[in-house]
Design an enzyme around this catalytic site. Sequence first.
Site, PDB file in Angstrom:
ATOM      1  N   LYS A 289      -6.442  -1.311  -0.877  1.00 48.31           N
ATOM      2  CA  LYS A 289      -7.197  -0.991   0.340  1.00 48.31           C
ATOM      3  C   LYS A 289      -7.841  -2.260   0.917  1.00 48.31           C
ATOM      4  CE  LYS A 289      -7.708   2.838   2.365  1.00 48.31           C
ATOM      5  NZ  LYS A 289      -7.189   4.167   2.454  1.00 48.31           N
TER       6      LYS A 289
ATOM      7  N   ASN B 115       0.587  14.132   2.582  1.00 53.07           N
ATOM      8  CA  ASN B 115       1.555  13.176   2.050  1.00 53.07           C
ATOM      9  C   ASN B 115       1.491  13.196   0.537  1.00 53.07           C
ATOM     10  OD1 ASN B 115      -0.547  11.153   1.342  1.00 53.07           O
ATOM     11  ND2 ASN B 115      -0.779  11.005   3.569  1.00 53.07           N
TER      12      ASN B 115
ATOM     13  N   TYR C 153       0.843  -1.198   0.000  1.00 54.08           N
ATOM     14  CA  TYR C 153       0.000   0.000   0.000  1.00 54.08           C
ATOM     15  C   TYR C 153       0.879   1.249   0.000  1.00 54.08           C
ATOM     16  CZ  TYR C 153      -4.154   2.634   0.070  1.00 54.08           C
ATOM     17  OH  TYR C 153      -5.123   3.523  -0.318  1.00 54.08           O
TER      18      TYR C 153
ATOM     19  N   ASP D  39     -11.588   8.300   3.205  1.00 52.43           N
ATOM     20  CA  ASP D  39     -10.819   9.561   3.173  1.00 52.43           C
ATOM     21  C   ASP D  39     -11.393  10.548   4.179  1.00 52.43           C
ATOM     22  OD1 ASP D  39      -9.221   8.850   0.829  1.00 52.43           O
ATOM     23  OD2 ASP D  39     -11.169   8.872  -0.146  1.00 52.43           O
TER      24      ASP D  39
ATOM     25  N   ARG E  70      -9.417  11.479  -7.267  1.00 51.15           N
ATOM     26  CA  ARG E  70      -8.351  12.133  -6.483  1.00 51.15           C
ATOM     27  C   ARG E  70      -7.589  11.027  -5.775  1.00 51.15           C
ATOM     28  NH1 ARG E  70      -6.926  11.506  -2.012  1.00 51.15           N
ATOM     29  NH2 ARG E  70      -8.662  12.183  -0.737  1.00 51.15           N
TER      30      ARG E  70
ATOM     31  N   GLU F  68     -13.668   5.490  -1.854  1.00 50.17           N
ATOM     32  CA  GLU F  68     -12.252   5.804  -1.654  1.00 50.17           C
ATOM     33  C   GLU F  68     -11.723   6.680  -2.793  1.00 50.17           C
ATOM     34  OE1 GLU F  68     -10.451   4.608   1.022  1.00 50.17           O
ATOM     35  OE2 GLU F  68      -8.753   5.782   0.331  1.00 50.17           O
ATOM     36  N   ASP F  69     -11.050   7.748  -2.430  1.00 49.54           N
ATOM     37  CA  ASP F  69     -10.322   8.586  -3.394  1.00 49.54           C
ATOM     38  C   ASP F  69     -11.172   9.149  -4.525  1.00 49.54           C
ATOM     39  OD1 ASP F  69      -8.157   8.348  -1.805  1.00 49.54           O
ATOM     40  OD2 ASP F  69      -6.880   7.289  -3.221  1.00 49.54           O
TER      41      ASP F  69
END
Length: 550
Positions: free
Chosen positions: A166, A400, A95, A261, A148, A237-238
């Site tokens: 994930k 990050n 990951y 997120d 994203r 997710e994302d």
Amino acid sequence: MPHDSKRGIDVLRDPGLNKSTAFTEAEKQAMGLVGLVPDVTESEDLQLQRVVLQLAQKNTDLERYIYLVNLLDHNQTLFYRTVMSDPARFLPIVYDPTIGEACLKFGHIYRQPRGMYLSMARRGKVKEILKNWPQEDVRFICVTDGGRILGLGDLGANGAGIPIGKLELYTACAGVPPQYLLPMYLDAGTNNEQYLHDPLYLGMRKRRPSAGELYPFVDEFVEAVQEVFPKCCIHFEDWTGSDAVHLLQRYRDKYCVYNDDIQGTAGIVLAGMVNAAKLKGTKLTDEKYLFLGAGSAAIGLADLIGSAMQRDGMTLQDAQSRIYMFDIHGLLDDSRKDLLDFQKPYAHRHAPTRDFVAAIESIKPTTIVGVSTVGGLFNQKVVESMSRINDRPVILALSNPTDHAECTPQQAYTWSKGKAIYAAGVQFPPVHFEGRTFLPGQANNFYIFPAIGMAVFATQATRVTDEMFIEAAHAVADQVPSDLLKQGLLFPLQSNVLEAEIQTAARVAKLVFDSGLARVPEPKDMVGFIRQHVYKPEYPIETGPSRVAA
Ligand code: NAI
């Protein structure tokens, strides 16, 4: 026998059945494998030794990632045995951070399909398509539209690597059995010019639609899941920030869904804040927060802190009055006309300012939270200002990858003269400063969402609520031993992640039962109940005679 019909080469081609060099003589005889595998019977640990040897010969983490994905494609048990044997070493390969590079190159390193790919061109057919998935009982779908990906922006179909990774963490960190997990890429096109022109790109070559077109398609998907997989929880997710917030609002009270997120990030950061308050001898409700960044991570976190403060007896209004935000246009104040609906609760009466240090001096936060995506914004002046106002300034530099962190732990400890309580969104090594060793923790969602997943799996919960994330946050916080907490470590050790998640899942499961959201009877021993559901990376023992009889 569970795997009645498959024999010979079909067994070896099924990653859920393949034991590679570990088949017993009886199994080889019974399954028609004699001569198809080397004539040995190795233990899982010997196989693991070979994997570790081969991994050591790879030069980069991306090569190790490709090797491990390939292993998962061939031998699921050995893959999880490897990752679970040393999570601190292998999770960063399967990951974050390696997954970022893997996604950027997804169309180029692609070997074989994993999970499902659902494009908007299939509108009206989603239910039929879901039925193509071979497992009938799917409990989790992790779905992205690639809008994203991490801090990397719109990666379109290259984002398909994210739900895959994930869901591996559900199993590797919390023991959710892998057969119940379905990674899903929902293809709504991409605005990424580079990929639109890349012949090896694996998604629709179309620009993204408006929310008005996208959301009805997501509705069709979410509703189809209810029919085809009635016990399934959908993990978003994302997605881009506003889609993430809006889709969560759209479904959260109707279906079993959550957004990692927003809620998972908030949960782990809240765990850090709970421990920071413990270190200072204060309560959450004593704290005042100033966020740098007012995007989806900031809003999710602020909303959850607000709920956590409410749980501790404060009104929502009072809680929100202790949370401030500062974005690319300056402090969110009540005169700003450019704010989105979900940012407004955090825009307070205050003179407009674009100077972050001035905002600190005026608001006097106890904690600053960096979720700006921009490295270095917590500069020396910022940290010194926080240290003047606070005995123990809490500095959370969460953006990050590594070079996006608002400051490094070395900077935070040095500029605050060792006073800072610090955590980051990425893993940094220990810092030695004036004869003391500090342990900067990583606010990694993987302490939270797999445990929530395990609790939902075991209880067959019908909803995922914010209270479950708050409970998870407290449970995670409680598992940091006091000696490590004193060295500044706000999160449990990664080497012990499975045990930490079992304990967390048990506390969340108890809340699920107490809230009336479970679909199974409540057990007496909650930790034992969770342990019963934990997947173990061991081969099932198949016996010759029963196989022959089958
Ligand atoms: P986003 O793009 O939705 O929001 C970014 C925000 O930062 C916006 O409000 C923007 O106005 C603000 N911003 C940008 N440049 C700025 C500047 N120079 N000064 C002040 N504000 C500025 O992004 P999202 O999803 O909220 O993520 C933010 C960051 O948080 C990312 O870097 C992500 O990697 C990190 N994150 C960390 C997590 C963790 O540690 N567990 C989990 C999720 C996100």
